[in-house]
Design an enzyme around this catalytic site. Structure first.
Site, PDB file in Angstrom:
ATOM      1  N   GLY A  30      -0.445   1.490   6.000  1.00 58.16           N
ATOM      2  CA  GLY A  30      -0.598   0.448   7.003  1.00 58.16           C
ATOM      3  C   GLY A  30      -1.686  -0.541   6.667  1.00 58.16           C
ATOM      4  O   GLY A  30      -2.412  -0.396   5.688  1.00 58.16           O
ATOM      5  N   ASP A  31      -1.774  -1.546   7.513  1.00 55.75           N
ATOM      6  CA  ASP A  31      -2.810  -2.555   7.382  1.00 55.75           C
ATOM      7  C   ASP A  31      -3.099  -3.143   8.751  1.00 55.75           C
ATOM      8  O   ASP A  31      -2.225  -3.169   9.620  1.00 55.75           O
ATOM      9  CB  ASP A  31      -2.373  -3.671   6.426  1.00 55.75           C
ATOM     10  CG  ASP A  31      -3.551  -4.522   6.001  1.00 55.75           C
ATOM     11  OD1 ASP A  31      -4.391  -4.009   5.248  1.00 55.75           O
ATOM     12  OD2 ASP A  31      -3.645  -5.674   6.443  1.00 55.75           O
ATOM     13  N   GLN A  32      -4.332  -3.572   8.921  1.00 51.80           N
ATOM     14  CA  GLN A  32      -4.730  -4.237  10.155  1.00 51.80           C
ATOM     15  C   GLN A  32      -5.432  -5.539   9.827  1.00 51.80           C
ATOM     16  O   GLN A  32      -6.257  -5.596   8.912  1.00 51.80           O
ATOM     17  CB  GLN A  32      -5.701  -3.381  10.969  1.00 51.80           C
ATOM     18  CG  GLN A  32      -5.056  -2.257  11.709  1.00 51.80           C
ATOM     19  CD  GLN A  32      -6.028  -1.598  12.660  1.00 51.80           C
ATOM     20  OE1 GLN A  32      -7.112  -1.196  12.289  1.00 51.80           O
ATOM     21  NE2 GLN A  32      -5.610  -1.480  13.908  1.00 51.80           N
TER      22      GLN A  32
ATOM     23  N   LYS B 232       0.837  -1.207   0.000  1.00 45.40           N
ATOM     24  CA  LYS B 232       0.000   0.000   0.000  1.00 45.40           C
ATOM     25  C   LYS B 232       0.871   1.255   0.000  1.00 45.40           C
ATOM     26  O   LYS B 232       0.631   2.197  -0.756  1.00 45.40           O
ATOM     27  CB  LYS B 232      -0.926   0.014   1.220  1.00 45.40           C
ATOM     28  CG  LYS B 232      -2.039  -0.996   1.160  1.00 45.40           C
ATOM     29  CD  LYS B 232      -2.828  -0.931   2.465  1.00 45.40           C
ATOM     30  CE  LYS B 232      -3.948  -1.908   2.521  1.00 45.40           C
ATOM     31  NZ  LYS B 232      -4.703  -1.809   3.788  1.00 45.40           N
TER      32      LYS B 232
END
Length: 171
Positions: free
Chosen positions: A52-54, A36
């Site tokens: 970011g990523d979760q 990303k």
């Protein structure tokens, strides 16, 4: 943190990357954060780019955004009375450098009734959130225990780590 920033949607097909990946959940979150961030940083070489990523993980199964109130209820019923992980990964890019940081939070959900969960979902519209809850609203009442090195990671960006990375970039 007092920073001026632009919000830009990354050009990444998350679902395809998830399906093609054989990484463990932490590796997957880190790869998605990198992809990303990289999708934006390619065009912005003279700036700092943060992405970011979760992922929500229970028994090594990754849960994404439910997409509907019905699926959100299914997710929350699976979490009820159990401890799951919220994996938050960020990637910071600047010129030819990049940093990846991952925070893993352990959340123990109270044993909750279906009626309570339905009401919570509809009042908070959580079907577009990873794990179908929003900790920043009344979501904190769903949990009996939260273990994290940086609780800001639950909302999306671990600010302690981000601050440390930005200080390193400025030195």
């Amino acid at each position: 943190m007092g920073l001026k920033f632009l919000t830009i949607a990354p050009q990444v097909d998350e679902e395809t990357l998830k399906k093609q990946s054989s990484l463990n959940p932490q590796g997957l979150a880190e790869m998605l954060a990198f992809e990303k961030t990289n999708s934006i940083a390619r065009d912005k070489a003279d700036t700092i780019t943060i992405g970011g990523d979760q992922l929500v993980v229970l028994n090594n199964k990754v849960y994404g955004k439910a997409g509907s109130p019905e699926k959100a209820l299914e997710q929350l019923k699976e979490f009820s009375g159990k401890t799951h992980q919220l994996i938050t990964s960020i990637c910071v890019m600047s010129k030819n450098r990049h940093f990846i940081h991952t925070d893993i939070t352990y959340l123990t959900m109270k044993s909750l009734t279906e009626t309570y969960l339905q009401k919570y979902i509809l009042e908070n519209e959580t079907w577009n959130c990873a794990g179908s809850y929003k900790i920043e609203s009344s979501g904190s009442y769903l949990f009996s225990k939260i273990e994290s090195d940086d609780e800001s990671a639950i909302i999306g960006i671990p600010t302690k780590a981000l601050k440390k990375i930005l200080l390193e970039l400025s030195s």
